[in-house]
Write a protein that holds these residues in place. Structure first.
Motif, PDB file in Angstrom:
ATOM      1  N   SER A   1      58.493  -6.630  90.571  1.00 37.31           N
ATOM      2  CA  SER A   1      57.159  -6.539  89.988  1.00 37.31           C
ATOM      3  C   SER A   1      56.432  -7.873  90.112  1.00 37.31           C
ATOM      4  O   SER A   1      57.059  -8.939  90.051  1.00 37.31           O
ATOM      5  N   PRO A   2      55.115  -7.855  90.267  1.00 34.18           N
ATOM      6  CA  PRO A   2      54.355  -9.103  90.365  1.00 34.18           C
ATOM      7  C   PRO A   2      54.428  -9.907  89.078  1.00 34.18           C
ATOM      8  O   PRO A   2      54.478  -9.347  87.972  1.00 34.18           O
TER       9      PRO A   2
ATOM     10  N   GLU B   1      51.066 -15.312  88.382  1.00 27.62           N
ATOM     11  CA  GLU B   1      50.705 -15.600  89.768  1.00 27.62           C
ATOM     12  C   GLU B   1      49.715 -14.552  90.271  1.00 27.62           C
ATOM     13  O   GLU B   1      49.740 -13.401  89.858  1.00 27.62           O
ATOM     14  N   GLN B   2      48.861 -14.966  91.163  1.00 20.62           N
ATOM     15  CA  GLN B   2      47.944 -14.032  91.815  1.00 20.62           C
ATOM     16  C   GLN B   2      48.679 -13.416  93.000  1.00 20.62           C
ATOM     17  O   GLN B   2      48.611 -13.901  94.124  1.00 20.62           O
ATOM     18  N   CYS B   3      49.379 -12.349  92.703  1.00 19.05           N
ATOM     19  CA  CYS B   3      50.269 -11.740  93.696  1.00 19.05           C
ATOM     20  C   CYS B   3      50.107 -10.227  93.640  1.00 19.05           C
ATOM     21  O   CYS B   3      50.116  -9.628  92.561  1.00 19.05           O
ATOM     22  N   THR B   4      49.946  -9.609  94.787  1.00 20.87           N
ATOM     23  CA  THR B   4      49.832  -8.157  94.850  1.00 20.87           C
ATOM     24  C   THR B   4      51.214  -7.516  94.773  1.00 20.87           C
ATOM     25  O   THR B   4      52.238  -8.187  94.932  1.00 20.87           O
ATOM     26  N   GLN B   5      51.235  -6.209  94.544  1.00 21.91           N
ATOM     27  CA  GLN B   5      52.508  -5.496  94.499  1.00 21.91           C
ATOM     28  C   GLN B   5      53.203  -5.553  95.853  1.00 21.91           C
ATOM     29  O   GLN B   5      54.437  -5.669  95.934  1.00 21.91           O
ATOM     30  N   ALA B   6      52.442  -5.490  96.939  1.00 24.93           N
ATOM     31  CA  ALA B   6      53.038  -5.555  98.274  1.00 24.93           C
ATOM     32  C   ALA B   6      53.713  -6.909  98.504  1.00 24.93           C
ATOM     33  O   ALA B   6      54.814  -6.982  99.063  1.00 24.93           O
ATOM     34  N   GLN B   7      53.064  -7.995  98.070  1.00 28.88           N
ATOM     35  CA  GLN B   7      53.667  -9.316  98.221  1.00 28.88           C
ATOM     36  C   GLN B   7      54.921  -9.448  97.367  1.00 28.88           C
ATOM     37  O   GLN B   7      55.932 -10.006  97.812  1.00 28.88           O
TER      38      GLN B   7
ATOM     39  N   SER C   1      56.903  -7.038  96.401  1.00 27.66           N
ATOM     40  CA  SER C   1      57.962  -6.220  96.999  1.00 27.66           C
ATOM     41  C   SER C   1      58.590  -6.921  98.194  1.00 27.66           C
ATOM     42  O   SER C   1      59.813  -6.878  98.382  1.00 27.66           O
TER      43      SER C   1
ATOM     44  N   CYS D   1      59.210  -1.417 100.094  1.00 27.61           N
ATOM     45  CA  CYS D   1      58.553  -2.415 100.939  1.00 27.61           C
ATOM     46  C   CYS D   1      58.352  -1.962 102.381  1.00 27.61           C
ATOM     47  O   CYS D   1      57.255  -2.087 102.911  1.00 27.61           O
TER      48      CYS D   1
END
Length: 718
Positions: free
Chosen positions: A145-146, A150-156, A158, A193
């Motif tokens: 999970s993000p 942090e400014q992080c997307t779910q894709a990042q 994963s 992912c």
């Protein structure tokens, strides 16, 4: 003095030879004795020494040993009654075979052999795996999970989590003490992912997975110190350009290039790798090509070549074609050969400027990069175009020996059998099914081995490569502290299971208990309270391990005899141990082995006697009543036989108490029955019987998979 020496000797054998486990300070700590036979002999020797202790010190020494043995079981997790995993008769968890080096197998999660085969190729490349497992990443990357901070997307998130699970999986493959590792967290990370043709738990193409995992990891490593690391290891470039002759002068067009992670080779119509490479880079003659500064179209030639060759060259063999008549994919079973050495120089020559290879080593110097590659791995696919299985054969870079890695099964492989295992051909097929190489992995050799190869014999080159690889293997020791902690905890648990969940250990503890009981009777025959701590430790151990060990008739009967010997003295605390410290649900209902349920029932009934306190009987009756609803969740009705016998026997005890505590027996029975009815128990009377039916076959969950094939399980394993 002799007694003190014997005690120190026994303590040393128990601590270092039999029950040593890794610690945070010493993650490499292992027991000196691994094999079951040698451990059994050592336990027998220790029991003989304990029997020879002087009488005045024997009881204290044996009590200390039992307390130490009891403390060892704190490392084991509690029994999960819904999944009887990793346990069974004479449980012996397999440990890594030293003959296979430092590598282990991987458990198949159902249809994830394509992942296992790729990972087992990657883990054999020292420079790749060492860099990955030694990389330290932020703690926030270790969850799928993000991180809100942090400014992080779910894709990042994963993708980062996939990197972490890749590190953990490769680390376990190198440093686990087990014979195989369960990569379920890695599979789940891929599920969130990677974008594959099918769900990750279904069969996918191994080459597609190889592409996807390297692309995802490369994108995440760009945020670390290993930016471009995988690209420079596996990625090469194909180049192409147009040439023509105008007015007697050869003209060169602009060069175009595209990157590749896997070099695709056609199998149909090509007898071997060299022919397929030549076909991939052959010139293409074109007509009607317009050139700048020339008035009209001219005939031209498109030259294709390998512009940049990576240090680790992965070749994908096109084993499938699409049949336009049937509109289905069919398998190409043609024989396709490849050699131990591959010279790429011929396929890298063109009219273009001189080509290069990536990442030349410092010894090679500029312009001295090697074009000679050595075969180090083959990923094999068996089956048809619609279904199949992947496995790998790999050369251990440190020893030079070949291994066959088929999910969690590892075995030595004779390279003389590569042709029969990998080349394919009509002799291999049955209908559309076959077995042949699907991906081939070559490693670039050192420059001096390439340029001086003509003057050296093949054996000298192999010996030099093996020595270099062995030096590299000795140097690779670094591992991320976070990964090391995970491996240390898992190794500690696994070794504890091997040490404690074995019939030899059960027999040793039983012998120690008998010696302690005999010493008590000889030294303090009138003080029965000294028996309580001994039997409390022994009972907790025995019943805690009985549900792990399964049916071992001789060991179980010996324990029952010892228990009955103690209970025959009309002591109250055997029943107290059963009521307060044992999991009656696991022992009487959920345990899949009738031998264990019967022994548990016998011991419980043996503990009932004239000295049984009223309060303990009431508490036992209430506990048994609370288990009544569990009957409807038991897969086999015959599993309830021992439980019901205990329940009815306990109820039968209460009338005896009428003379001791007037009117309380009926009151307790009423209270227990009300508690049972309060659970709204509704048994299936058609499946309710005290005797097992001859035709009865235990039901199995429809989602259960064959554990021998390494498939995952949902639901109880009965």
């Amino acid at each position: 003095a002799n007694s003190s020496v014997m005690e120190r000797f026994v303590d040393a054998v128990l601590a270092e030879f039999l029950y040593a486990v890794p610690t945070t300070e010493s993650p490499g700590r292992r027991p000196r004795l691994y094999e079951a036979a040698t451990r059994t002999q050592a336990c027998s020797v220790i029991a003989s020494i304990e029997a020879s202790y002087p009488l005045d010190t024997k009881l204290g020494c044996l009590q200390k040993h039992l307390e130490n043995l009891s403390n060892l079981h704190k490392d084991l997790p509690p029994i999960d009654n819904s999944r009887w995993v990793g346990i069974g008769p004479n449980f012996q968890c397999p440990l890594r075979d030293a003959s296979h080096g430092r590598y282990i197998g991987l458990l198949n999660q159902g249809s994830t052999c394509y992942q296992n085969a790729v990972l087992q190729q990657l883990v054999m490349i020292p420079e790749i795996v060492d860099k990955l497992v030694s990389l330290s990443i932020p703690p926030s990357w270790r969850t799928p999970s993000p991180d809100p901070a942090e400014q992080c997307t779910q894709a990042q998130a994963s993708a980062r989590y996939l990197l972490w699970q890749t590190q953990v999986t490769l680390g376990f493959m190198l440093h686990s003490v087990g014979h195989w590792y369960d990569p379920l967290p890695f599979v789940e990370a891929c599920d969130g992912c990677l974008k594959l043709a099918h769900p990750v738990r279904h069969q996918n193409d191994a080459s597609e997975f190889f592409h996807a995992i390297l692309d995802t990891l490369s994108s995440v490593l760009a945020e670390t110190d290993l930016d471009k690391f995988l690209d420079t290891s596996f990625c090469g470039e194909r180049g192409s350009r147009l040439t023509t002759v105008i007015d007697g002068s050869k003209q060169l067009g602009a060069e175009k290039s595209d990157a590749f992670t896997v070099l695709e080779l056609g199998v149909k119509g090509n007898a071997n790798v060299e022919a397929a490479l030549a076909d991939a880079v052959k010139d293409e003659h074109l007509t009607g090509v317009t050139w700048q500064d020339h008035p009209g179209p001219v005939d031209s030639v498109k030259e294709t070549y390998v512009k940049v060759a990576p240090p680790h060259l992965a070749l994908y063999l096109k084993r499938y074609s699409f049949d336009l008549n049937t509109l289905q994919h069919t398998r190409v079973n043609d024989r396709f050969e490849f050699a131990d050495r591959l010279d790429m120089a011929e396929y890298m020559q063109s009219a273009a400027p001189p080509v290069t290879t990536t990442s030349p080593s410092e010894d090679e110097g500029p312009g001295k990069a090697s074009c000679l590659y050595r075969l180090n791995g083959v990923l094999i696919q068996s089956g048809s175009a619609s279904a199949g299985h992947y496995y790998s054969i790999v050369r251990d870079r440190s020893s030079g020996n070949w291994l066959k890695l088929d999910d969690r099964v590892m075995s030595e492989f004779d390279p003389a059998n590569i042709a029969g295992e990998c080349f394919g051909g009509s002799c291999q097929i049955l209908g559309d099914a076959g077995r042949s190489a699907y991906m081939i992995f070559y490693d670039r050799e050192a420059a001096d081995q390439c340029h001086d190869g003509a003057s050296r014999c093949h054996e000298q080159v192999s010996q030099c490569h093996d020595q270099v690889s062995q030096c590299r293997d000795e140097e690779r020791r670094s591992i991320s502290p976070a990964i090391q902690n995970e491996i240390t905890k898992a190794n500690r648990l696994l070794l504890r299971q091997v040490q404690l969940c074995s019939s030899s250990h059960l027999t040793y503890v039983h012998e120690t208990v008998k010696l302690a009981l005999d010493a008590t009777c000889q030294h303090q025959p009138s003080q029965h309270e000294t028996l309580q701590p001994i039997m409390s430790l022994a009972t907790r151990y025995f019943f805690g391990q009985a549900v792990r060990l399964g049916p071992d008739g001789s060991a179980l009967e010996e324990w029952v005899g010892t228990f009955r010997e103690v209970t025959s003295r009309e002591l109250p605390w055997p029943l107290e141990i059963i009521v307060h410290e044992l999991d009656l649900n696991a022992l009487l209902l959920q345990c899949p082995w009738p031998e264990v349920r019967k022994v548990s029932c016998d011991c419980l009934l043996a503990s009932l006697g004239e000295a049984s306190p009223f309060t303990l009987l009431r508490e036992l009756g209430q506990r048994l009543a609370q288990l009544l609803p569990e009957l409807v969740r038991v897969e086999s009705a015959s599993n309830a036989t021992e439980y019901l016998l205990c329940f009815l026997e306990v109820l039968d005890e209460f009338p005896r108490l009428q003379s001791v505590v007037p009117d309380r027996g009926g009151e307790v029975i009423s209270h227990i029955l009300q508690a049972a009815l309060g659970h709204a128990w509704r048994p299936d009377t058609s499946d309710f019987s005290l005797e097992p039916r001859p035709e009865h076959v235990p039901r199995v969950s429809q989602k259960r998979q064959d554990t021998e094939q390494g498939h995952y399980v949902l639901g109880p394993r009965f």
